[in-house]
Scaffold this motif. Structure first.
Motif, PDB file in Angstrom:
ATOM      1  N   GLY A 110      -6.427   0.586  -3.808  1.00 46.82           N
ATOM      2  CA  GLY A 110      -7.816   0.669  -3.844  1.00 46.82           C
ATOM      3  C   GLY A 110      -8.521  -0.246  -4.654  1.00 46.82           C
ATOM      4  O   GLY A 110      -9.585  -0.715  -4.427  1.00 46.82           O
TER       5      GLY A 110
ATOM      6  N   SER B 249      -6.501  -5.190   4.235  1.00 46.49           N
ATOM      7  CA  SER B 249      -6.565  -4.111   5.259  1.00 46.49           C
ATOM      8  C   SER B 249      -5.578  -3.225   5.537  1.00 46.49           C
ATOM      9  O   SER B 249      -5.809  -1.635   5.639  1.00 46.49           O
ATOM     10  CB  SER B 249      -7.047  -4.911   6.838  1.00 46.49           C
TER      11      SER B 249
ATOM     12  N   ALA C  91     -11.927  -0.168   7.054  1.00 47.26           N
ATOM     13  CA  ALA C  91     -10.517  -0.434   7.128  1.00 47.26           C
ATOM     14  C   ALA C  91      -9.784  -0.032   8.173  1.00 47.26           C
ATOM     15  O   ALA C  91      -9.007  -0.731   8.613  1.00 47.26           O
ATOM     16  CB  ALA C  91      -9.918   0.414   5.913  1.00 47.26           C
TER      17      ALA C  91
ATOM     18  N   ARG D  71     -10.249  -3.746  -2.992  1.00 45.80           N
ATOM     19  CA  ARG D  71     -11.498  -3.617  -2.591  1.00 45.80           C
ATOM     20  C   ARG D  71     -12.467  -4.750  -3.191  1.00 45.80           C
ATOM     21  O   ARG D  71     -13.190  -5.432  -2.648  1.00 45.80           O
ATOM     22  CB  ARG D  71     -12.359  -2.477  -2.651  1.00 45.80           C
TER      23      ARG D  71
ATOM     24  N   LEU E 269      -4.955  -0.773   2.392  1.00 47.82           N
ATOM     25  CA  LEU E 269      -5.670   0.222   2.355  1.00 47.82           C
ATOM     26  C   LEU E 269      -5.374   1.218   3.192  1.00 47.82           C
ATOM     27  O   LEU E 269      -5.689   2.536   2.998  1.00 47.82           O
ATOM     28  CB  LEU E 269      -7.258  -0.175   2.514  1.00 47.82           C
ATOM     29  N   LYS E 270      -5.042   0.873   4.405  1.00 44.56           N
ATOM     30  CA  LYS E 270      -4.446   1.799   5.505  1.00 44.56           C
ATOM     31  C   LYS E 270      -3.150   2.421   5.332  1.00 44.56           C
ATOM     32  O   LYS E 270      -2.668   3.214   6.207  1.00 44.56           O
ATOM     33  CB  LYS E 270      -4.806   1.407   7.071  1.00 44.56           C
TER      34      LYS E 270
ATOM     35  N   GLY F 101       0.775  -1.235   0.032  1.00 39.55           N
ATOM     36  CA  GLY F 101      -0.041  -0.006   0.098  1.00 39.55           C
ATOM     37  C   GLY F 101       0.906   1.171   0.001  1.00 39.55           C
ATOM     38  O   GLY F 101       0.419   2.323  -0.335  1.00 39.55           O
TER      39      GLY F 101
ATOM     40  N   ASP G 106      -1.289   2.457  -5.195  1.00 37.80           N
ATOM     41  CA  ASP G 106      -2.501   2.692  -4.883  1.00 37.80           C
ATOM     42  C   ASP G 106      -3.443   1.375  -4.564  1.00 37.80           C
ATOM     43  O   ASP G 106      -3.454   0.716  -5.815  1.00 37.80           O
ATOM     44  CB  ASP G 106      -3.310   3.621  -5.956  1.00 37.80           C
TER      45      ASP G 106
END
Length: 330
Positions: free
Chosen positions: A33, A215, A289, A36, A218-219, A27, A31
């Motif tokens: 994203g 997770s 998230a 998901r 994304l964070k 991450g 990117d």
């Protein structure tokens, strides 16, 4: 592949942090994203295999009524209040983290409840029934508790929560039961119990690691801005698990014989973090998230605590009278 999955399952205390580090690195450099889209497949991979090996017939087993009643009180009266209060104390003004602590407290028991009860030479049949009851009751009660305890600070989409639980708990449960019945009819109950069902849980571990990876990915931008924040997530979990172990141990010593007391401890302390993760990241999106990050760290605390507790069971409850294993109910 099966050997690798078995190793990852046996060494969650290392494989979970490893997935967290890999997700954080991924991450950070890209990117994430697009990951998901993998959440739902990974969720089903995480939940379905553990349903195949679940002993549904344990619900019909008689006996240990008082033990299960006490476990229900701890799991669905005491611990939800502890999780809610801990969120208010440790994370004021941070509803996503309050949600994470409440989710872990709302969903008791997992396959590890049975495993750790067996390692500690406790009452395994009682632990099996406790696991099935806890899974079903937790899935049914979670939407109500979330709305009651968190509805004032987080928008709780009741229809979405109930639909998600149906998708990630009851659908895999039905498919797991059908798979179990088919395998038993084809190969026999003995082959299923001694060999076939052991093939499924490692795949659940792969789903867990995948969700943890996603997770963290994304964070990753938020963590990169404040790496020390991870430590602030750890201490509340340590406090909650220590409190949970302490309460269950005292109650077990006061009310039950050794085997039942051990089953009570692991049936009320081991949380179904897989389903908590799935609900957090599947229903609450951006807030999920952040909540999933705390739940991922709970895996590390839970596995370590359970392993250390096994070493002290004889000191807490005395040595077992007989070392003969107890059969699973059929």
């Amino acid at each position: 592949m099966s050997t690798l999955l078995a190793w990852l399952q046996k060494h969650l205390v290392w494989s979970i942090p490893g997935a967290m580090v890999l997700g954080l690195a991924f991450g950070t450099v890209t990117d994430a994203g697009f990951l998901r889209a993998a959440i739902l497949p990974l969720t089903l991979l995480m939940v379905y295999p553990m349903m195949v090996s679940l002993k549904f017939k344990a619900l019909a087993a008689r006996g240990h009524g008082r033990l299960h009643a006490v476990a229900l009180v701890i799991n669905f009266v005491l611990m939800p209040l502890v999780g809610w209060a801990a969120g208010r104390v440790f994370f004021p003004g941070q509803p996503a983290l309050q949600l994470a602590l409440l989710l872990t407290a709302l969903l008791p028991t997992s396959g590890m409840t049975i495993s750790w009860t067996g390692f500690a030479r406790g009452n395994v049949p009682a632990a099996v029934k406790m696991t099935v009851i806890g899974l079903i009751a937790g899935a049914l009660l979670a939407p109500l508790y979330l709305k009651l305890l968190m509805g004032a600070v987080v928008e709780i989409p009741m229809a979405s929560v109930m639909a998600q639980i149906a998708l990630i708990v009851f659908l895999p449960m039905a498919l797991g039961w059908a798979t179990q019945r088919w395998l038993v009819a084809r190969h026999g109950a003995e082959a299923f119990d001694t060999h076939l069902k052991l093939r499924f849980p490692p795949w659940s571990t792969l789903g867990v690691l995948g969700i943890v990876f996603v997770s963290m990915a994304l964070k990753a931008p938020d963590i990169g801005r404040d790496p020390a924040a991870l430590l602030t997530l750890l201490w509340p979990l340590v406090v909650i698990y220590a409190l949970n172990f302490g309460i269950s141990t005292v109650v077990g010593r006061m009310l039950f014989a050794r085997g039942d007391a051990i089953a009570l401890v692991y049936g009320t302390v081991m949380r179904n973090l897989s389903i908590a993760l799935a609900i957090a990241i599947g229903v609450f999106r951006a807030q999920g998230a952040e909540a999933a990050l705390l739940i991922a760290m709970a895996y590390v605390v839970q596995v370590q605590a359970a392993a250390w507790y096994v070493r002290f069971t004889d000191r807490f409850f005395g040595a077992p009278v007989a070392a003969t294993p107890q059969p699973f109910p059929r």
